[in-house]
Write a protein that holds these residues in place. Structure first.
Motif, PDB file in Angstrom:
ATOM      1  N   PHE A  12       0.806  -1.218   0.000  1.00  0.00           N
ATOM      2  CA  PHE A  12       0.000   0.000   0.000  1.00  0.00           C
ATOM      3  C   PHE A  12       0.844   1.276   0.000  1.00  0.00           C
ATOM      4  O   PHE A  12       0.357   2.339   0.336  1.00  0.00           O
ATOM      5  CB  PHE A  12      -0.984  -0.016   1.168  1.00  0.00           C
ATOM      6  CG  PHE A  12      -1.976  -1.141   1.068  1.00  0.00           C
ATOM      7  CD1 PHE A  12      -2.901  -1.193   0.047  1.00  0.00           C
ATOM      8  CD2 PHE A  12      -1.956  -2.181   1.991  1.00  0.00           C
ATOM      9  CE1 PHE A  12      -3.805  -2.228  -0.061  1.00  0.00           C
ATOM     10  CE2 PHE A  12      -2.860  -3.224   1.900  1.00  0.00           C
ATOM     11  CZ  PHE A  12      -3.790  -3.257   0.876  1.00  0.00           C
ATOM     12  N   TYR A  39      -0.347  -9.453  -4.730  1.00  0.00           N
ATOM     13  CA  TYR A  39      -1.438  -9.576  -3.769  1.00  0.00           C
ATOM     14  C   TYR A  39      -2.587  -8.686  -4.199  1.00  0.00           C
ATOM     15  O   TYR A  39      -2.399  -7.713  -4.926  1.00  0.00           O
ATOM     16  CB  TYR A  39      -0.967  -9.149  -2.369  1.00  0.00           C
ATOM     17  CG  TYR A  39       0.100 -10.045  -1.816  1.00  0.00           C
ATOM     18  CD1 TYR A  39      -0.220 -11.274  -1.259  1.00  0.00           C
ATOM     19  CD2 TYR A  39       1.439  -9.680  -1.874  1.00  0.00           C
ATOM     20  CE1 TYR A  39       0.768 -12.120  -0.767  1.00  0.00           C
ATOM     21  CE2 TYR A  39       2.433 -10.508  -1.387  1.00  0.00           C
ATOM     22  CZ  TYR A  39       2.092 -11.729  -0.834  1.00  0.00           C
ATOM     23  OH  TYR A  39       3.072 -12.555  -0.360  1.00  0.00           O
ATOM     24  N   PHE A  41      -5.293  -5.777  -4.016  1.00  0.00           N
ATOM     25  CA  PHE A  41      -5.245  -4.426  -3.457  1.00  0.00           C
ATOM     26  C   PHE A  41      -6.406  -4.170  -2.503  1.00  0.00           C
ATOM     27  O   PHE A  41      -6.498  -3.122  -1.900  1.00  0.00           O
ATOM     28  CB  PHE A  41      -5.200  -3.364  -4.556  1.00  0.00           C
ATOM     29  CG  PHE A  41      -3.840  -3.255  -5.179  1.00  0.00           C
ATOM     30  CD1 PHE A  41      -2.778  -2.692  -4.493  1.00  0.00           C
ATOM     31  CD2 PHE A  41      -3.604  -3.739  -6.442  1.00  0.00           C
ATOM     32  CE1 PHE A  41      -1.519  -2.612  -5.042  1.00  0.00           C
ATOM     33  CE2 PHE A  41      -2.339  -3.655  -7.016  1.00  0.00           C
ATOM     34  CZ  PHE A  41      -1.304  -3.090  -6.314  1.00  0.00           C
ATOM     35  N   ASP A  42      -7.284  -5.162  -2.360  1.00  0.00           N
ATOM     36  CA  ASP A  42      -8.338  -5.091  -1.355  1.00  0.00           C
ATOM     37  C   ASP A  42      -7.730  -5.579  -0.044  1.00  0.00           C
ATOM     38  O   ASP A  42      -7.199  -6.688   0.036  1.00  0.00           O
ATOM     39  CB  ASP A  42      -9.517  -5.983  -1.763  1.00  0.00           C
ATOM     40  CG  ASP A  42     -10.548  -6.083  -0.666  1.00  0.00           C
ATOM     41  OD1 ASP A  42     -11.289  -5.100  -0.472  1.00  0.00           O
ATOM     42  OD2 ASP A  42     -10.593  -7.133   0.005  1.00  0.00           O
ATOM     43  N   TYR A  43      -7.786  -4.739   1.002  1.00  0.00           N
ATOM     44  CA  TYR A  43      -7.106  -5.053   2.260  1.00  0.00           C
ATOM     45  C   TYR A  43      -7.528  -6.410   2.831  1.00  0.00           C
ATOM     46  O   TYR A  43      -6.683  -7.230   3.204  1.00  0.00           O
ATOM     47  CB  TYR A  43      -7.348  -3.951   3.293  1.00  0.00           C
ATOM     48  CG  TYR A  43      -6.702  -4.277   4.614  1.00  0.00           C
ATOM     49  CD1 TYR A  43      -5.344  -4.028   4.819  1.00  0.00           C
ATOM     50  CD2 TYR A  43      -7.420  -4.867   5.643  1.00  0.00           C
ATOM     51  CE1 TYR A  43      -4.725  -4.353   6.014  1.00  0.00           C
ATOM     52  CE2 TYR A  43      -6.812  -5.189   6.842  1.00  0.00           C
ATOM     53  CZ  TYR A  43      -5.467  -4.935   7.018  1.00  0.00           C
ATOM     54  OH  TYR A  43      -4.863  -5.263   8.197  1.00  0.00           O
ATOM     55  N   ASN A  44      -8.840  -6.681   2.913  1.00  0.00           N
ATOM     56  CA  ASN A  44      -9.316  -7.928   3.523  1.00  0.00           C
ATOM     57  C   ASN A  44      -8.884  -9.152   2.727  1.00  0.00           C
ATOM     58  O   ASN A  44      -8.487 -10.168   3.300  1.00  0.00           O
ATOM     59  CB  ASN A  44     -10.836  -7.905   3.700  1.00  0.00           C
ATOM     60  CG  ASN A  44     -11.266  -6.891   4.737  1.00  0.00           C
ATOM     61  OD1 ASN A  44     -10.549  -6.628   5.706  1.00  0.00           O
ATOM     62  ND2 ASN A  44     -12.435  -6.297   4.545  1.00  0.00           N
ATOM     63  N   ALA A  46      -6.241  -9.306   0.665  1.00  0.00           N
ATOM     64  CA  ALA A  46      -4.785  -9.401   0.826  1.00  0.00           C
ATOM     65  C   ALA A  46      -4.446 -10.017   2.177  1.00  0.00           C
ATOM     66  O   ALA A  46      -3.554 -10.864   2.282  1.00  0.00           O
ATOM     67  CB  ALA A  46      -4.131  -8.024   0.682  1.00  0.00           C
ATOM     68  N   ALA A  47      -5.148  -9.617   3.227  1.00  0.00           N
ATOM     69  CA  ALA A  47      -4.887 -10.152   4.567  1.00  0.00           C
ATOM     70  C   ALA A  47      -5.090 -11.663   4.595  1.00  0.00           C
ATOM     71  O   ALA A  47      -4.292 -12.392   5.198  1.00  0.00           O
ATOM     72  CB  ALA A  47      -5.784  -9.467   5.595  1.00  0.00           C
ATOM     73  N   TRP A  82       3.161  -7.596   8.851  1.00  0.00           N
ATOM     74  CA  TRP A  82       2.027  -8.421   8.486  1.00  0.00           C
ATOM     75  C   TRP A  82       1.933  -9.565   9.480  1.00  0.00           C
ATOM     76  O   TRP A  82       2.782 -10.453   9.494  1.00  0.00           O
ATOM     77  CB  TRP A  82       2.185  -8.962   7.070  1.00  0.00           C
ATOM     78  CG  TRP A  82       1.817  -7.980   5.999  1.00  0.00           C
ATOM     79  CD1 TRP A  82       1.356  -6.709   6.152  1.00  0.00           C
ATOM     80  CD2 TRP A  82       1.873  -8.202   4.593  1.00  0.00           C
ATOM     81  NE1 TRP A  82       1.133  -6.127   4.933  1.00  0.00           N
ATOM     82  CE2 TRP A  82       1.443  -7.029   3.949  1.00  0.00           C
ATOM     83  CE3 TRP A  82       2.245  -9.275   3.810  1.00  0.00           C
ATOM     84  CZ2 TRP A  82       1.366  -6.905   2.573  1.00  0.00           C
ATOM     85  CZ3 TRP A  82       2.183  -9.157   2.433  1.00  0.00           C
ATOM     86  CH2 TRP A  82       1.735  -7.981   1.825  1.00  0.00           C
TER      87      TRP A  82
END
Length: 161
Positions: A12, A39, A41-44, A46-47, A82
């Motif tokens: 990010f 990965y 680019f949507d945080y959830n 990617a997590a 992370w």
């Protein structure tokens, strides 16, 4: 400090901005680690991807950034925090290279978790290197803040007030 390399992974752009500022202030070369499969680019999303990779000990293939480190004496190694450790592309870099005789300075960006296990995890992979205290930044650091952090760990900065 001899020849300095600033190597990092950033999804990010926070870690990228920190790496660029460290490079600017130290005069070090900069190198971005880019995995073969990016990965989300949507945080959830990617997590979820990252949590799965970390739990499996997966080290993705890097399409950029894994070039030789032979000419460098000092290497700043940067990652977002992370799940309390380095991003898998950083672990790929760590496992590919021999850090014998190098000075390693970890750095990370985080949202409140500090270094987590990052410094220890890097030290485990770089057993033949000298590991200095690192730089952990919550969000995006300002130029003067980075200069002060570099000074705290004994690294000269090119920053002028």
């Amino acid at each position: 400090m001899g020849n300095t390399l600033v190597v990092y992974y950033s999804l990010f752009q926070n870690t990228k901005k920190l790496a660029e500022e460290i490079s600017k202030q130290t005069g070090g070369s900069i190198r971005e680690l880019i995995p073969e499969k990016p990965y989300s680019f949507d945080y959830n999303t990617a997590a979820k991807e990252v949590r799965n990779e970390i739990s499996r000990g997966f080290c993705p293939k890097l399409i950029s950034g894994n070039e030789s480190i032979e000419e460098y004496d000092t290497i700043f190694i940067g990652s977002p925090n992370w799940f309390k450790t380095v991003a898998p592309p950083v672990m790929s870099f760590l496992r590919k290279h021999n850090f014998s005789g190098k000075t390693i300075i970890p750095f990370c960006t985080h949202g409140g978790g500090g270094f987590g296990h990052i410094e220890n995890d890097i030290a485990k992979e770089c057993t033949e290197a000298t590991i200095l205290s690192g730089i952990a930044v919550n969000g995006i650091a300002q130029t003067e803040e980075i200069a002060n952090l570099l000074k705290e760990i004994g690294v000269n900065s090119n920053f002028e007030k």
